[in-house]
Write an enzyme that holds these catalytic residues in place. Structure first.
Site, PDB file in Angstrom:
ATOM      1  N   LEU A 124       0.826  -1.208   0.000  1.00 33.76           N
ATOM      2  CA  LEU A 124       0.000   0.000   0.000  1.00 33.76           C
ATOM      3  C   LEU A 124       0.858   1.254   0.000  1.00 33.76           C
ATOM      4  CD1 LEU A 124      -2.821  -1.118   2.450  1.00 33.76           C
ATOM      5  CD2 LEU A 124      -2.639  -1.397  -0.030  1.00 33.76           C
ATOM      6  N   ASP A 125       1.988   1.229   0.713  1.00 34.30           N
ATOM      7  CA  ASP A 125       2.924   2.359   0.637  1.00 34.30           C
ATOM      8  C   ASP A 125       3.425   2.538  -0.793  1.00 34.30           C
ATOM      9  OD1 ASP A 125       3.065   3.425   3.227  1.00 34.30           O
ATOM     10  OD2 ASP A 125       4.423   1.860   3.895  1.00 34.30           O
ATOM     11  N   HIS A 126       3.902   1.452  -1.375  1.00 35.83           N
ATOM     12  CA  HIS A 126       4.452   1.538  -2.729  1.00 35.83           C
ATOM     13  C   HIS A 126       3.406   2.041  -3.722  1.00 35.83           C
ATOM     14  CE1 HIS A 126       8.500  -0.306  -2.493  1.00 35.83           C
ATOM     15  NE2 HIS A 126       8.021  -0.867  -1.406  1.00 35.83           N
TER      16      HIS A 126
END
Length: 382
Positions: free
Chosen positions: A152-154
């Site tokens: 989700l960060d990426h």
């Protein structure tokens, strides 16, 4: 903590000049995340190449003025504070737009800037749990499992970069800046695309399925004689090729297995049939047999194995560069190449405040003023 840095690293890979504005003395939180190499975090090194570092205390009036001076000539501002923090610092969109109405302002958060959950902080893991992703990740009958690579960060970083590029094209056409929001929560919901559609279609809550797939079978990892092998029979033509290759021709037209829908309906029987056959040979044998037959398959590689593959090296996704302190280092490139041109690192991830003096000089502040701010702790330089 990573979505913003990854977004701006992608933009830096595409040629943008990126100035990373960090708190004095501590800097970006990820600088301290272990493991460390000579005081530099591996996580920080992975997400901050091609950037300049300006260390400034935005809680001071002088620090805010420095930031606003930056805004006047910037194309893009990316912030990832909790809701209301940028506004309290005088750096919310309404304030900075007065300084530069052509600015593209990207706000990254855990749950968005509006709605009943917008006040909540967000990390990748929190969003995985809250969104339902962890509830469908893991082995059948087992507990919830984190997706280990912070997807989700990426991906929030990717969506932010994509939105910024679209906003810049809009500005090219209209002369107007834009405000855009991206959140870990909405990224997570977007990941649920076909899973949500299956739920709406069937009405059943999706369950954990390990390495298998709710809509395809056999399509999962099987235990060979020595290790696990991933087999992907994605259609009925591949099923026939698979059966011919592994000696299951007697079952190819069995009513339980003839079509993918039949195999999904008889999931346990299909997996048992295939699993028994795969258990008779090792992974290397099956890889050769199935690859020759045109059936998608893969060993379950470890990270060190895939990084050492000739294909990995040849495609240019691994970057080699020289760090001024640590010497030769590696980094993973943005996975886009243009016209076959090699991807490179223009500059190593910066030390905290490495470019503070240079940036302030470029902004027109006198060296005497910078020296005074350094003594007062308004800014920091190594």
């Amino acid at each position: 903590m990573l979505a913003g840095p990854l977004c701006t690293q992608y933009l830096s890979d595409l040629g943008a000049t990126v100035i990373k504005v960090e708190p004095c003395y501590t800097g970006d939180d990820s600088r301290a995340w272990p493991p460390l190499k000579g005081g530099d975090s591996a996580v920080f090194l992975s997400a901050n190449r091609n950037k300049q570092s300006l260390a400034v205390d935005l809680k001071t009036a002088s620090g805010r003025e420095i930031a606003l001076r930056l805004v006047e000539t910037a194309d893009v501002l990316v912030e990832s504070y909790r809701k209301g923090v940028a506004e309290r610092l005088g750096l919310g969109y309404a304030s900075v737009k007065k300084r530069n109405n052509r600015l593209v302002y990207a706000s990254i958060s855990g749950f968005g800037r509006t709605g009943p959950l917008s006040e909540l902080p967000g990390y990748d893991l929190i969003a995985q749990a809250f969104s339902g992703i962890m509830d469908i990740t893991g082995e059948r009958g087992g507990g919830p499992v984190r997706s280990a690579f912070s997807p989700l960060d990426h991906t929030t970083g990717i969506w932010a970069a994509l939105g910024i590029l679209a906003a810049l094209r809009h500005r090219d056409a209209t002369g107007e800046g834009s405000y855009l929001e991206v959140s870990l929560f909405e990224t997570a919901i977007a990941f649920l695309g076909y899973t949500a559609q299956i739920y709406w279609t069937k009405g059943d809550t999706p369950k954990r399925s390990g390495s298998s797939h709710e809509s395809l079978c056999p399509y999962q990892a099987f235990k060979a004689a020595d290790d696990y092998l991933l087999i992907g029979v994605g259609n009925d033509k591949l099923w026939r090729q698979f059966c011919d290759a592994v000696g299951l021709n007697d079952f190819v037209d069995d009513p339980r297995f003839r079509t993918n829908a039949d195999r999904v309906a008889h999931f346990a029987e299909t997996v048992a049939l295939v699993g028994e056959r795969i258990s008779r040979r090792g992974v290397a044998d099956w890889t050769e047999i199935l690859t020759t037959a045109g059936v998608p398959n893969s060993p379950i590689n470890s990270v060190d194995q895939v990084l050492a593959l000739p294909h990995t090296r040849q495609c240019g996704i691994i970057l080699d560069y020289e760090h001024p302190v640590h010497g030769p280092l590696k980094s993973v490139a943005m996975p886009v190449s243009f016209g076959g041109e090699p991807r490179t690192v223009r500059s190593a991830p910066p030390k905290l405040g490495q470019h503070t003096v240079e940036i302030l000089r470029d902004l027109g502040f006198a060296d005497s003023e910078t020296e005074n701010w350094l003594r007062q702790g308004v800014v920091h330089a190594p």
